[in-house]
Write a protein that holds these residues in place. Structure first.
Motif, PDB file in Angstrom:
ATOM      1  N   GLN A  91       0.777  -1.237   0.021  1.00 41.56           N
ATOM      2  CA  GLN A  91       0.048   0.036   0.019  1.00 41.56           C
ATOM      3  C   GLN A  91       0.551   1.371   0.026  1.00 41.56           C
ATOM      4  N   ASP A  92       2.237   1.223   0.538  1.00 37.11           N
ATOM      5  CA  ASP A  92       2.882   2.404   0.679  1.00 37.11           C
ATOM      6  C   ASP A  92       3.822   2.670  -0.502  1.00 37.11           C
ATOM      7  N   ASN A  93       3.849   1.785  -1.471  1.00 35.68           N
ATOM      8  CA  ASN A  93       4.595   1.578  -2.557  1.00 35.68           C
ATOM      9  C   ASN A  93       6.097   1.833  -2.299  1.00 35.68           C
ATOM     10  N   ILE A  94       6.581   0.898  -1.390  1.00 37.37           N
ATOM     11  CA  ILE A  94       7.800   0.941  -1.099  1.00 37.37           C
ATOM     12  C   ILE A  94       8.593  -0.463  -1.357  1.00 37.37           C
ATOM     13  N   ASP A  95       9.762  -0.563  -1.972  1.00 33.24           N
ATOM     14  CA  ASP A  95      10.358  -1.774  -2.331  1.00 33.24           C
ATOM     15  C   ASP A  95      11.795  -1.344  -2.153  1.00 33.24           C
ATOM     16  N   THR A  96      12.458  -1.904  -0.922  1.00 34.25           N
ATOM     17  CA  THR A  96      13.743  -1.491  -0.729  1.00 34.25           C
ATOM     18  C   THR A  96      14.670  -2.324  -1.923  1.00 34.25           C
ATOM     19  N   SER A  97      14.311  -3.064  -2.716  1.00 34.39           N
ATOM     20  CA  SER A  97      15.135  -3.884  -3.535  1.00 34.39           C
ATOM     21  C   SER A  97      15.608  -2.864  -4.751  1.00 34.39           C
ATOM     22  N   ILE A 100      15.740   3.813  -5.586  1.00 36.46           N
ATOM     23  CA  ILE A 100      14.660   4.564  -5.429  1.00 36.46           C
ATOM     24  C   ILE A 100      13.688   4.121  -4.187  1.00 36.46           C
ATOM     25  N   GLY A 101      13.405   2.880  -4.042  1.00 42.76           N
ATOM     26  CA  GLY A 101      12.747   2.244  -2.752  1.00 42.76           C
ATOM     27  C   GLY A 101      13.368   2.590  -1.476  1.00 42.76           C
ATOM     28  N   ARG A 102      14.742   2.293  -1.597  1.00 44.27           N
ATOM     29  CA  ARG A 102      15.432   2.804  -0.349  1.00 44.27           C
ATOM     30  C   ARG A 102      15.593   4.144  -0.055  1.00 44.27           C
TER      31      ARG A 102
END
Length: 191
Positions: A91-97, A100-102
């Motif tokens: 839901q928060d559109n966060i992907d630390t891979s 930009i996500g980090r």
């Protein structure tokens, strides 16, 4: 492997929305529990953290499902980074891979930390201003005569705790605290 974690705060709440979203994302194994986020002893989350290996992914529906505070969330993501595990919040559109996500995650965490620091500073300033006007913090002071009255009523064995509470206007927990201190003092004097 892709792991999911789902949590609701109350026993009567439903996990289906989160579990459906995690399955749609491609999660292979889901850990879930019904427990408030403020509890530190969440057994399912602890089990998940123990089995994670380099290259795994942890997916949650929203950030607030996995962490009990911003500090805890940052600690978890640092743990994931150290073990080379990707973290995704659907839901928060966060992907630390991704870089930009980090970056987005760290920016959100920094804003939350800034907000917490500002609140702390305002609290400290407010307390200082109240002290400057002669106000004291903490629990209100109870008159010594009321304390003596409550203890004497108890010692007489003629009143129930409810009656003592009603007649003195003092909370049961405070009366218990006084009784504990008094009994402790009585036992010490007997030695």
């Amino acid at each position: 492997m892709i792991f999911g974690y789902a949590r609701v705060s109350k026993k009567d709440q439903n996990l289906e929305l989160q579990i459906d979203a995690l399955k749609k994302y491609g999660v292979e194994e889901i850990y879930h529990e019904k427990m408030t986020g403020t509890k530190t002893d969440r057994s399912e989350l602890e089990q998940l953290l123990k089995i994670l290996r380099k290259g795994d992914k942890v997916v949650v529906y929203k950030l607030d499902r996995i962490s009990r505070s911003t500090k805890h969330l940052i600690e978890l993501v640092e743990f994931f980074e150290k073990k080379e595990i990707d973290f995704i919040s659907i839901q928060d559109n966060i992907d630390t891979s991704s870089p930009i996500g980090r970056f987005i995650f760290r920016m959100i965490a920094s804003i939350a930390e800034l907000e917490r620091d500002i609140i702390r500073e305002r609290t400290i300033d407010g307390l200082a201003a109240a002290r400057a006007r002669g106000r004291k913090g903490g629990r209100p002071f109870t008159d010594k005569k009321i304390k003596e009255k409550a203890l004497n009523m108890y010692k007489s064995e003629q009143f129930t705790l409810k009656e003592i509470r009603d007649m003195t206007g003092v909370a049961s927990s405070t009366i218990y605290s006084w009784l504990y201190s008094w009994l402790k003092q009585e036992n010490t004097e007997d030695l």
